[in-house]
Write an enzyme that holds these catalytic residues in place. Structure first.
Site, PDB file in Angstrom:
ATOM      1  CB  SER A 139      -0.759   0.075   1.051  1.00  0.00           C
ATOM      2  OG  SER A 139      -0.168   0.180   2.400  1.00  0.00           O
ATOM      3  CE  LYS A 176      -2.935   2.162   3.895  1.00  0.00           C
ATOM      4  NZ  LYS A 176      -2.085   1.207   4.610  1.00  0.00           N
TER       5      LYS A 176
END
EC number: 3.4.21.88
Length: 221
Positions: A139, A176
């Site tokens: 990701s 993230k």
């Protein structure tokens, strides 16, 4: 060769006559120095045994103990790569726990999550890290963080928008980029096929730490 050793070690001729090392001990020490220079970490006992044709890692350990007695390195228990060269600045060497998968709802550094402890040079990182976290998935690919990489994390409950963080959402832990989203937060992925995570005001979000560096394992085990 003697001139090369004198240049690298402050003008002292490091042969068996000058420093008390046998020829094989000098070869083992040189191998460790080359591994540190090439990979940023010392070799394991198994890697030393393989490089020199020893029958078992125990033979490598015997050489390391002899080198430790002669004051050219120090050994740290509990780490496969816990070898500290005497001429490396000790204050710059960190012993960082490596965290693998994190069980739901439990602390990041719970003992059952720690896979190993690795030495690392503090100068590799933007700020002093507290642990390494193994990344799962792609990701954050476009931020240069790949599946299996180790991110160095400074443990802190606070972060600024734009920083890459380790965030806990309920029972899940994720890496993230933190961004503002109205009155809430966006945990932004760095992959076009991975959706961002939106956290509305009042929804659970805990910052576990800020990513301050990256280590690509290079065969660490």
């Amino acid at each position: 060769m003697a001139a090369e050793h004198r240049a690298r070690h402050g003008g002292h001729a490091l042969d068996g006559r000058a420093d008390g090392l046998t020829a094989r001990q000098r070869e083992v020490l040189d191998f460790i120095e080359r591994c540190v220079q090439a990979h940023g970490a010392p070799p394991t006992r198994a890697e030393i045994a393989q490089a020199f044709g020893f029958r078992s890692p125990n033979a490598a350990q015997a050489h390391l103990r002899a080198l430790q007695r002669k004051g050219v390195l120090a050994l740290r228990d509990g780490s496969a790569r816990g070898i500290q060269l005497a001429h490396a600045p000790a204050q710059d060497v960190l012993q960082l726990p490596l965290v693998g998968r994190v069980a739901a709802g439990s602390p990041i550094l719970a003992q059952e999550h720690v896979e190993a402890v690795y030495p690392a040079d503090a100068r590799w990182f933007a700020r002093r890290p507290d642990y390494l976290l193994r990344v799962r998935g792609w990701s954050m690919r476009d931020a240069g963080i790949h599946d299996g990489d180790l991110v160095a994390v400074q443990a802190t409950p606070q972060a600024r928008p734009g920083q890459i963080v380790v965030a806990r959402l309920g029972d899940d832990v994720t890496v993230k980029r933190l961004q503002r989203h109205g009155q809430g937060w966006r945990l932004q992925a760095a992959h076009p096929e991975v959706a961002d995570i939106l956290v509305e005001p009042g929804e659970p979000l805990t910052i576990e730490g800020v990513v301050v560096g990256l280590v690509r394992p290079h065969g660490w085990s």
